[in-house]
Design an enzyme around this catalytic site. Structure first.
Site, PDB file in Angstrom:
ATOM      1  N   LYS A 173       1.329  -6.565  -9.386  1.00  0.00           N
ATOM      2  CA  LYS A 173       1.411  -5.151  -9.238  1.00  0.00           C
ATOM      3  C   LYS A 173       2.160  -5.281  -7.824  1.00  0.00           C
ATOM      4  O   LYS A 173       2.049  -5.925  -6.981  1.00  0.00           O
ATOM      5  CB  LYS A 173       0.040  -4.830  -8.998  1.00  0.00           C
ATOM      6  CG  LYS A 173      -0.865  -4.842 -10.059  1.00  0.00           C
ATOM      7  CD  LYS A 173      -2.370  -4.495  -9.806  1.00  0.00           C
ATOM      8  CE  LYS A 173      -3.074  -5.602  -8.922  1.00  0.00           C
ATOM      9  NZ  LYS A 173      -4.401  -5.426  -8.881  1.00  0.00           N
ATOM     10  N   THR A 204      -6.753   5.216  -1.412  1.00  0.00           N
ATOM     11  CA  THR A 204      -6.296   4.403  -2.437  1.00  0.00           C
ATOM     12  C   THR A 204      -7.247   3.280  -2.546  1.00  0.00           C
ATOM     13  O   THR A 204      -7.234   2.355  -3.387  1.00  0.00           O
ATOM     14  CB  THR A 204      -5.063   4.169  -2.074  1.00  0.00           C
ATOM     15  OG1 THR A 204      -4.999   3.250  -0.919  1.00  0.00           O
ATOM     16  CG2 THR A 204      -4.074   5.042  -1.940  1.00  0.00           C
ATOM     17  N   GLY A 206     -10.001   0.777  -4.039  1.00  0.00           N
ATOM     18  CA  GLY A 206     -10.422   0.672  -5.625  1.00  0.00           C
ATOM     19  C   GLY A 206      -9.434   0.398  -6.430  1.00  0.00           C
ATOM     20  O   GLY A 206      -9.862   0.315  -7.736  1.00  0.00           O
ATOM     21  N   THR A 207      -8.141   0.688  -5.959  1.00  0.00           N
ATOM     22  CA  THR A 207      -7.166   0.664  -7.289  1.00  0.00           C
ATOM     23  C   THR A 207      -7.039  -0.716  -7.835  1.00  0.00           C
ATOM     24  O   THR A 207      -6.975  -0.582  -9.475  1.00  0.00           O
ATOM     25  CB  THR A 207      -5.798   1.107  -6.693  1.00  0.00           C
ATOM     26  OG1 THR A 207      -5.609  -0.111  -5.678  1.00  0.00           O
ATOM     27  CG2 THR A 207      -5.784   2.218  -5.867  1.00  0.00           C
ATOM     28  N   GLY A 208      -7.035  -1.630  -7.195  1.00  0.00           N
ATOM     29  CA  GLY A 208      -7.060  -3.180  -8.094  1.00  0.00           C
ATOM     30  C   GLY A 208      -8.346  -3.235  -9.040  1.00  0.00           C
ATOM     31  O   GLY A 208      -8.187  -3.732 -10.160  1.00  0.00           O
ATOM     32  N   CYS A 209      -9.411  -2.966  -8.440  1.00  0.00           N
ATOM     33  CA  CYS A 209     -10.727  -3.174  -9.161  1.00  0.00           C
ATOM     34  C   CYS A 209     -10.602  -2.334 -10.417  1.00  0.00           C
ATOM     35  O   CYS A 209     -10.890  -2.410 -11.404  1.00  0.00           O
ATOM     36  CB  CYS A 209     -12.127  -2.633  -8.325  1.00  0.00           C
ATOM     37  SG  CYS A 209     -12.152  -3.826  -6.979  1.00  0.00           S
TER      38      CYS A 209
END
Length: 446
Positions: A173, A204, A206-209
């Site tokens: 990412k 933003t 928590g985007t990766g989780c």
């Protein structure tokens, strides 16, 4: 219903970790199960402390679930220390689960370390060989290969290198790169550069989780990898766009937003139908302008005019009173949509509007009805905006909105060459707007 085993840390603010993962799996129609690897002390301001769960307790949680429930996919997030990484890798290796998505959580978004070098080494040696899809961000991918990444080409090389450690596919990412964000997907044979939109949103967390949980769920439901990646990225973009301003720091993304919008569409149409009935019963035809009226209502979290419903045939003035020839539909009025969407940028609760005939007494009458009024002058509109179809209302409404003041109930202009003077009535919903129109109609002596 597919079962998604979520192995991750607990976030008490529920913006990331198992709490966010459970939300995503549920919204996408799967059943989430959880194994907690660490307890964090954190809020929107950052991580204050981390307490790893004892490895034997992590292993016991896994043993209990794997002995009882068929698992369709696993999503692995924060693992806290080398012993927890090893416990998870051992159990997943024994279970031979065919779909494992690993989000290598090495640090919190505020930079707080969540896995040390020894833990990274165990992750690479024991967990990555079991991984179906690895989803590192730019910094995590650099940490895993031992050098920083500075371009999409670096991301591609990193993805190929990481796949040699075992993962069947790698999604790097690129949100941390300057300029237009690009994600890079290596599926084991082909590389895809996936551009995105740079959203200037502060919330933003928590985007990766959420992305990894969405990918595990969509892949478990049978979607092909490219399709799952595209859908998951679209979900996260929407969640970022409507991030929640909770707390005093970086708030969580709003994964509910696209689902809430779709659920809201039927209610929007039904509410407009009720408001239309009120207008038909009232004698408000004298407030209908020469160009006729329209009444619009947006869904919650609208993306654009396609999420604003209005009446395709407009609201007409006839000898027998108000006539509405067609039921409401989404995307039916660009002009009303422009008013609503522009107002929502400053006042999200303003979701409905109607245009009515202009009359000179509006400034005097509005305070008597406890309505606030504002106006703009079309003659002051910049030429480049005037030349753009549909730009006038967006410009005009934006001119009168003040974030430090309540939204106006009425916005009017006195027209221009070939443009009829007009009043726009704003409100929280169509019935709220119609009540204001009826009050004006009753009080106006014109």
């Amino acid at each position: 219903m597919k079962t998604i085993l979520i192995i991750a840390g607990s976030d008490p603010s529920a913006g990331a970790g198992i709490q966010q993962d459970l939300k995503v799996a549920t919204l996408l129609g799967a059943y989430g199960l959880t194994v907690v690897t660490a307890l964090t002390v954190q809020n929107t301001m950052g991580v204050q402390a981390v307490q790893p769960v004892a490895p034997e307790v992590v292993a016991a949680q896994l043993d209990s679930l794997l002995a009882d429930i068929k698992i369709d996919a696993v999503k692995v997030g924060m693992l806290a220390n080398p012993r927890v990484v090893r416990a998870v890798a051992e159990r997943l290796g024994q279970a031979k689960i065919p779909l494992v998505v690993v989000d290598p959580v090495l640090a919190a978004s505020d930079g707080s370390p969540l896995l040390d070098k020894a833990g990274i080494a165990v992750l690479k040696e024991e967990l990555l060989p079991l991984t179906t899809l690895l989803t590192p961000n730019l910094i995590e991918a650099g940490s895993l290969i031992g050098r920083p990444l500075a371009s999409p080409e670096d991301m591609e090389n990193a993805a190929r290198e990481l796949s040699c450690l075992g993962p069947g596919a790698v999604l790097v990412k690129g949100g941390h790169l300057p300029g237009t964000p690009v994600d890079v997907l290596w599926d084991g044979r082909n590389c895809y550069y996936l551009p995105g939109e740079r959203l200037q949103q502060p919330h933003t967390h928590g985007t990766g989780c959420a992305l990894a949980a969405a990918l595990a769920t969509l892949l478990a439901q049978g979607q092909a990898l490219p399709e799952a990646v595209n859908q998951a990225r679209e979900l996260i973009a929407e969640a970022i766009r409507y991030g929640l301003p909770l707390g005093q720091g970086k708030g969580p993304i709003n994964t509910l937003a696209p689902f809430a919008r779709e659920r809201d569409r039927y209610r929007v149409l039904q509410t407009l139908a009720g408001a239309a009935d009120r207008l038909r019963m009232a004698e408000v035809d004298r407030l209908i302008p020469e160009v006729q009226s329209n009444l619009g209502y947006s869904t919650i979290f609208p993306r654009g005019p396609q999420d604003v419903a209005a009446f395709p045939g407009r609201i007409l003035k006839t000898a027998k009173g108000v006539f509405i020839p067609l039921p409401s539909a989404f995307g039916a009025s660009r002009h009303i949509a422009a008013v609503i969407l522009t107002a929502q940028q400053v006042f999200p609760a303003v979701r409905a509007a109607m245009n009515i005939r202009f009359f000179e007494d509006v400034e005097r009458l509005a305070p008597l009805l406890h309505l606030t009024v504002a106006s703009f002058d079309r003659r002051q509109e910049p030429p480049e905006i005037k030349a753009r179809e549909g730009g006038t209302l967006t410009w005009g409404v934006a001119q009168v909105l003040r974030p430090d003041e309540p939204p106006p109930d009425l916005i009017y202009d006195r027209g221009d060459w070939g443009k009829e003077p007009m009043i726009r009535v704003l409100g929280t919903d169509p019935l709220n707007v119609v009540e204001k129109v009826l009050a004006i109609n009753q009080a106006w002596q014109g």
